[in-house]
Design a protein around this motif. Structure first.
Motif, PDB file in Angstrom:
ATOM      1  N   SER A 112     -27.018 -13.212   6.037  1.00  0.00           N
ATOM      2  CA  SER A 112     -27.907 -14.516   6.132  1.00  0.00           C
ATOM      3  C   SER A 112     -27.507 -15.221   4.536  1.00  0.00           C
ATOM      4  CB  SER A 112     -29.340 -14.372   6.250  1.00  0.00           C
ATOM      5  OG  SER A 112     -29.210 -13.698   7.684  1.00  0.00           O
ATOM      6  N   SER A 133     -29.434  -1.938   9.131  1.00  0.00           N
ATOM      7  CA  SER A 133     -29.272  -2.865   9.858  1.00  0.00           C
ATOM      8  C   SER A 133     -29.884  -4.260   9.478  1.00  0.00           C
ATOM      9  CB  SER A 133     -29.473  -2.943  11.413  1.00  0.00           C
ATOM     10  OG  SER A 133     -30.832  -2.624  11.485  1.00  0.00           O
ATOM     11  N   ARG A 182     -28.342  -7.812   7.998  1.00  0.00           N
ATOM     12  CA  ARG A 182     -28.636  -9.229   8.308  1.00  0.00           C
ATOM     13  C   ARG A 182     -28.874  -9.945   7.157  1.00  0.00           C
ATOM     14  NH1 ARG A 182     -31.001  -6.581  12.871  1.00  0.00           N
ATOM     15  NH2 ARG A 182     -33.193  -6.347  11.637  1.00  0.00           N
TER      16      ARG A 182
END
Length: 213
Positions: free
Chosen positions: A81, A73, A77
């Motif tokens: 990003s 996870s 991210r």
């Protein structure tokens, strides 16, 4: 680890700029520009994920993230990003070099790296390991070339002697006399002296810089 990666990437023909914290890195990227950023998440001043967001706010330069966090996870991210790729520590320099090459190919920047380094009439080709001054080839030893290329990749920047020792001589300390001897040899081949420098300038108590006459 950073010094070892600088040595490996420089030996692979890349012009490398190295900083140890997020804010100086952001300043370096916006001031100088680059083809790719290797971003470690374990930074002393900012969380690496926050540094990535700040970097993405000012540039679309490809970013390879180095992280000790291997949870899926968290990696998702980072990619969402703006990271272009990632490596989980520990990794080998060869693995990093391969990932960099792949990202540069995808970004279309592979043909531009490594670029020629130009400082006034001095031209350094890190890939061919050749240097010319006003069109005249310079006959340099391996260490002289490494020192010249490392400085030429940072024109106008005073490079601390400790950083020179780590990047060029692979030493963590000592060796000031070795640096002075090689600088003297380089100056001779560049047609200058310590008393009358043209390209190579010693900043007493700080380090060495290269700049155009």
């Amino acid at each position: 680890m950073r010094a070892a990666l600088v040595r490996h990437l420089s030996a692979a023909g890349h012009a490398v700029r190295s900083v140890g914290a997020a804010l100086p890195a952001l300043q370096e990227v916006t001031r100088v520009g680059c083809d790719l950023v290797v971003l470690d998440l374990g930074l002393p001043d900012l969380d690496g994920a926050e540094a990535l967001r700040m970097l993405r706010a000012v540039t679309d330069v490809p970013v390879v993230v180095a992280t000790a966090r291997d949870d899926e996870s968290g990696i998702v991210r980072l990619l969402n990003s703006g990271a272009d790729d990632y490596l989980v520590k520990p990794f080998s320099p060869e693995h990093l070099t391969a990932r960099i090459a792949a990202v540069l190919r995808r970004s279309g920047a592979a043909g531009a790296a490594p670029a020629l380094l130009r400082v006034g009439g001095l031209v350094v080709d890190p890939h061919r390991r050749e240097a010319t001054l006003d069109g005249r080839p310079l006959e340099l030893t391996r260490r002289e070339f490494d020192l010249l290329a490392f400085l030429a990749a940072r024109p106008g920047v005073v490079v601390p002697r400790r950083e020179l020792l780590a990047a060029v001589w692979q030493q963590a300390y000592g060796g000031d006399q070795t640096i002075d001897v090689h600088l003297s040899w380089l100056r001779r081949k560049l047609g200058e002296t310590a008393a009358k420098p043209r390209y190579l300038h010693t900043v007493r108590g700080v380090g060495v810089k290269i700049e155009a006459p």
